[in-house]
Write a protein that holds these residues in place. Structure first.
Motif: not given
Length: 520
Positions: A178-179, A182-183, A202-203, A205-206
Motif C-alpha cells: 500500500s501507499l 511506502r510512506e 500498487l502500480c 509508478n508507486d
C-alpha cells in the motif's frame, strides 16, 4: 534503490504476506447480522480495510446504513468493531492463505541469516493468533503490531523493529502492498519493494520494484547480501544408474533459485535418445533442459556439451555442443584419439557457465566406480575435480545393498579422490525412518562421510525424466509445456527435498569451500 548489504527484511502482513480478505469479509458480515443490520457488498470490504478496525466498522456502517446515516453513532461503530473482532478471532484462519511465494521467501531469508520483522497495523492479539494458525510465527525475529506504536504511514513500527534488530535503515528493505507502507518506509529511510496483488494494489509508478510473486524479491535481496555473491559448485553422482541423480539435481537447481542464487545445471556427457531442440537448431538432453527450467535460466548446449544418442547396441550418434559429429562405436568413442578434444570442449563449456552462474549444479552419470572406464572419465569424479565441486554421492535404498554400494563406491576410488565426496544422500526410502536411524550412523562410521539426508520415495510430484517420456507416463500439462504447472511441480520437488535434506549443512559445505573456485 540504494546500494546496501541487506541484513533485514521488514514485511507487511495483510495483503502482502497473507490474504486474510475472505475471513475478514465473513467477520464483518457476521457482525452486521448480529446487530440486525443490512449486509454490504463483499467486494467493497477490500476498500475499507487497512486503517484499523474502527475505520473498517465506520465505513461498513456507512454502506449498510446508507439510507439511515443518522443511526451511525460512536457506540454503534464500537459495537460492530467488537462483534467483528470476536468473530474474526474465533475464525481467524478458516479461509486465509499465504500469498504466492510467501513461504519460499521466508524460508530463504531464514536460511541465509537475513532477519525478518513483521510490520502490521493489526491488533497484537489478532496478529499472533493468525501467525500461529498459519504456522509461520517462528520465522520472525521481531513482530511489531498495532499496539506497539503509531500505525503506518507513521514510521514508528519500522524504526522500533530496526532498533530491536540493531540494524541500520540502510541495510533493510520493506515489502508492502500500500501507499501507507511506502510512506512509512520513506519516512524511515528504508528502501521499499511492492506487491501488485494487495488490497489496494500498487502500480509501477508507486515503487521502483513491483512483484507479482514474493519470491521475485529474492534475486535482488540476495545480490545485496555480502556473503551471497557466490557458492562453491556442487555435484551429484551415483552408486549406479537410475538412483535419482537427475531428479535430485533438478530439485537443488530449484532450491538455489528459490534461495536467491543464480544456479545453472551441467552434465559433461549424457547418453539419451530424449532431447530437446533449441531455437538455433542445436540439441541437448531433456534432463539438463528440465534442470535449467527449474533453475529459471535459458537452457544452452553448454549445460550438456556432449550427448550420445544410441543408434544400435554398440553405436551412438555423438553430438558436440548440439551438433552431430557422426555415428561412432563404443570402442572408437572411448579409446579414440578424439577423446581429449571432447573432454577439453566439455571443460570450456563448464568454464563459460561458471563465469555467469553460481552455484554450478553438476550431475554425474551411472556409477562413479566403473573401473574399466575411469581412465577416460569426463563426467564423474574427474569432472568434479576439474570444477572443484563438492561431490554428493546418491544411493537408491529401494534396490537393496545400500551399505555395500556406498562403501564399495567410495573405497574403489583412489585414495586422493575420496576427500572430494562431501556428503551422502539416500534416495527412494520407503517405510518408517526411525528404523533406519542406526543405519545412517553405520554408513557415516563406515564411509567417514556425513549423510545429508534420507529422501522418501515421492508421490504426486511430476518431473520429466529421461526414462519416463511416453504420453502414458507424462501428463498433458507437462507435454504441452504448461509452465505454471511445471513450476508448481518444481516447487513441490524442492519442498520435498528441503524437508529431508539438511540444507544448513549443504550451505555450510558450499560456503566453506568457496575459496577454492577462485584459485584455478
Amino acid at each position: 534503490m540504494k546500494d546496501c548489504n541487506v541484513k533485514a527484511v521488514l514485511i507487511d502482513l495483510d495483503g502482502t504476506l497473507v490474504n486474510t480478505l475472505p475471513d475478514r469479509i465473513a467477520a464483518i458480515q457476521q457482525g452486521l447480522q448480529s446487530l440486525d443490520l443490512p449486509a454490504i457488498d463483499d467486494r467493497n470490504v477490500q476498500n475499507y480495510i487497512g486503517d484499523g478496525v474502527w475505520l473498517l466498522s465506520k465505513r461498513t456502517l456507512q454502506e449498510s446504513l446508507v439510507n439511515e446515516p443518522n443511526r451511525i453513532t460512536d457506540d454503534l461503530i464500537q459495537a460492530l468493531a467488537d462483534t467483528y473482532e470476536a468473530y474474526y478471532l474465533a475464525h481467524i484462519c478458516e479461509h486465509t492463505i499465504l500469498s504466492k511465494g510467501a513461504l519460499t521467501l521466508l524460508k530463504a531469508l531464514k536460511q541465509n541469516d537475513i532477519a525478518i520483522a513483521l510490520i502490521t497495523n493489526k491488533k497484537n492479539e489478532l496478529t499472533y493468533a493468525l501467525l500461529k494458525s498459519l504456522g509461520i510465527h517462528e520465522y520472525f525475529d521481531v513482530i511489531m503490531a498495532g499496539q506497539d506504536g503509531a500505525h503506518k504511514p507513521a514510521p514508528d513500527l519500522l524504526l522500533k523493529a530496526l532498533q530491536a534488530l540493531k540494524i541500520e535503515a540502510k541495510d533493510a528493505v520493506m515489502i508492502g502492498d500500500s501507499l501507507d507502507d511506502r510512506e512509512a518506509a520513506k519516512l524511515a529511510n528504508i528502501d521499499m519493494m511492492g506487491v501488485a496483488f494487495g488490497y489496494r494494489p500498487l502500480c509501477k509508478n508507486d515503487v521502483q520494484y513491483l512483484m507479482e510473486d514474493l519470491q521475485e524479491a529474492l534475486p535482488y535481496l540476495m545480490s545485496k547480501k555480502d556473503d551471497m555473491k557466490k557458492l562453491a559448485p556442487i555435484m551429484f553422482v551415483g552408486t549406479g544408474s537410475d538412483v535419482g541423480k537427475s531428479v535430485i539435481t533438478t530439485g537443488f537447481c530449484r532450491i538455489f533459485k528459490q534461495d536467491g542464487y543464480q544456479p545453472a545445471p551441467f552434465k559433461a556427457q549424457n547418453m539419451s535418445n530424449f532431447s530437446v531442440t533449441l531455437d538455433d537448431g542445436a540439441e541437448m538432453a531433456i534432463a539438463q533442459s528440465t534442470q535449467a527450467e527449474a533453475a529459471g535460466v535459458e537452457p544452452t548446449v553448454d549445460m550438456n556439451p556432449i550427448m550420445l544418442k544410441p543408434t544400435a547396441d554398440h553405436q551412438s550418434n555423438v553430438l558436440l555442443l548440439g551438433q552431430s559429429l557422426g555415428v561412432k562405436n563404443a570402442y572408437e568413442y572411448f579409446r579414440g584419439d578424439g577423446w581429449l578434444h571432447l573432454r577439453d570442449e566439455a571443460h570450456h563449456a563448464y568454464d563459460r557457465l561458471a563465469e555467469q552462474y553460481s552455484p554450478m549444479v553438476l550431475e554425474g552419470a551411472g556409477s562413479i566406480s566403473e573401473l574399466n572406464l575411469k581412465e577416460r572419465d569426463m563426467v564423474n569424479i574427474a569432472m568434479g575435480i576439474y570444477a572443484k565441486a563438492n561431490i554428493v554421492l546418491i544411493a537408491d535404498i529401494e534396490r537393496g545393498g545400500i551399505f555395500a554400494s556406498l562403501y564399495g563406491s567410495i573405497m574403489l576410488l583412489p585414495e586422493e579422490e575420496r576427500p572430494y565426496i562431501k556428503g551422502i544422500i539416500i534416495n527412494k526410502f520407503r517405510g518408517d525412518m526411525k528404523f533406519f536411524e542406526s543405519g545412517v550412523k553405520m554408513i557415516e562410521d563406515l564411509c567417514k562421510v556425513p549423510v545429508l539426508g534420507v529422501i522418501p520415495y515421492y508421490q504426486d510430484i511430476e518431473i520429466v525424466a529421461e526414462d519416463s517420456l511416453s504420453a502414458s507416463q507424462t501428463s498433458a500439462q507437462m507435454l504441452a509445456n504448461d509452465m505454471d504447472y511445471k513450476n508448481a511441480q518444481y516447487d513441490r520437488l524442492a519442498d520435498h527435498i528441503r524437508q529431508y535434506v539438511d540444507m544448513d549443512k549443504v550451505y555450510q559445505i558450499l560456503r566453506e569451500n568457496i575459496a577454492c573456485i577462485d584459485t584455478k
